[in-house]
Write an enzyme that holds these catalytic residues in place. Structure first.
Site, PDB file in Angstrom:
ATOM      1  N   SER A  71       0.872  -1.185   0.000  1.00 49.31           N
ATOM      2  CA  SER A  71       0.000   0.000   0.000  1.00 49.31           C
ATOM      3  C   SER A  71       0.902   1.226   0.000  1.00 49.31           C
ATOM      4  CB  SER A  71      -0.859  -0.003   1.271  1.00 49.31           C
ATOM      5  OG  SER A  71      -1.464   1.255   1.476  1.00 49.31           O
ATOM      6  N   TYR A  76      -1.842   0.392  10.873  1.00 51.09           N
ATOM      7  CA  TYR A  76      -2.001  -0.109   9.499  1.00 51.09           C
ATOM      8  C   TYR A  76      -0.740   0.222   8.690  1.00 51.09           C
ATOM      9  CZ  TYR A  76      -3.770  -0.844   4.768  1.00 51.09           C
ATOM     10  OH  TYR A  76      -3.923  -1.275   3.464  1.00 51.09           O
TER      11      TYR A  76
END
Ligand code: NDP
Ligand code: 8X3
Length: 252
Positions: A140, A153
């Site tokens: 990501s 995250y």
């Protein structure tokens, strides 16, 4: 024997789209996820659309024993796994670290890091034995940037970035390709999961933006797996045109 692609987290979003794309390319497909009904539905849809075999394995990537058992159960006709797409993952919560829910943290760390490790540990030796394979890790932009409220995250995807680099080094002499894809905004179930089922809050994430789709990411996977044998793409960062990075998004 047909080549096989194993896609974790194929019950929705990017994984589901990629399962269709790789089936279209002629791969036999192993799809995984925890939702048995959804897995069966995806299996039926792929089988109806493409002349390939599909195996659905229902398990939780956070549980090492379940990963090992699932891989050991794969029948001979699917055993030549040439692509492993480590895609299953999630964000849970969006809070300052001092207010974070430690259960959310466990879910992210166990899924996004330990799940990837378990699956890779089970599948990589099979690839090395057959002398080829391609591991594609779902990173990501959170793996190279850090944004407010997303610390854990981001940490889990930073780990994925390190894992991708390390895997490539460790398996260099075995000829195993390791690639990472690092998208920005992709509209899937991701934000609904992040906000614990709050659909309205999830919709707001994409307000005024044309986000990427699961199919957009699947087309990157298609590109990666169709390159010549001697070519590997280490890392792909991909965003909607209206997004520049984790901080700047132009909303119309
Ligand atoms: P979705 O929520 O639509 O899909 C996530 C998939 O992961 C589901 O199939 C889910 O299946 C599976 N999964 C989650 N936890 C587990 C678990 N413990 N065991 C097995 N499977 C699990 O989101 P996306 O398609 O967007 O997410 C896929 C990946 O892409 C994730 O790693 C995410 O971090 C990454 N990503 C997403 C972006 C986005 O904006 N959407 C951007 C950048 C990266 P089930 O619930 O059936 O178990
Ligand atoms: C998902 C993209 O920007 O929400 O990995 O972290 S972001």
């Amino acid at each position: 024997m047909n080549k096989t692609a194993l896609i974790t987290g194929a019950t929705s979003g990017i994984g589901e789209a990629t399962a269709h794309t790789l089936a279209k390319l002629g791969y036999n497909i192993i799809i995984t996820g925890r939702r048995a009904e959804k897995l069966e539905q995806v299996k039926q849809e792929i089988c109806a659309a493409y002349p390939v075999k599909v195996l659905a394995l229902c398990f939780d990537v956070r549980v090492k024993e379940e990963c090992c058992k699932a891989i050991a159960s794969i029948p001979e006709e699917f055993s030549e796994i040439t692509v492993l797409f480590n895609n299953a993952g999630l964000a849970a919560g969006l809070e300052h670290i001092q207010d974070g829910d430690t259960d959310d943290w466990e879910r992210m760390i166990d899924t996004n890091i330990k799940g990837v490790l378990y699956m890779t540990r089970c599948v990589a030796p099979l690839m090395i034995k057959q002398g080829k394979g391609h591991i594609i890790n779902m990173g990501s932009i959170a793996g190279t940037e850090v944004y407010e409220n997303g610390t854990v995250y981001c940490a889990s995807k930073h780990a994925m970035n390190a894992l991708s680099k390390g895997m490539r080094i460790d398996m260099l002499s075995s000829g195993i390709k390791v690639s990472q894809i690092r998208p920005g905004m992709v509209e899937t179930e991701f934000s609904v999961v992040r906000f614990h089922g709050d659909q309205q809050r999830a919709d707001n994430v994409y307000k005024g933006v044309k986000p990427l789709t699961g199919a957009d990411i699947a087309s990157v996977v298609e590109w990666l797996v169709t390159l010549p044998e001697h070519v590997n793409i280490n890392d792909v960062e991909i965003m909607p045109v209206q997004q520049a990075d984790a901080f700047y998004t132009y909303r119309k």
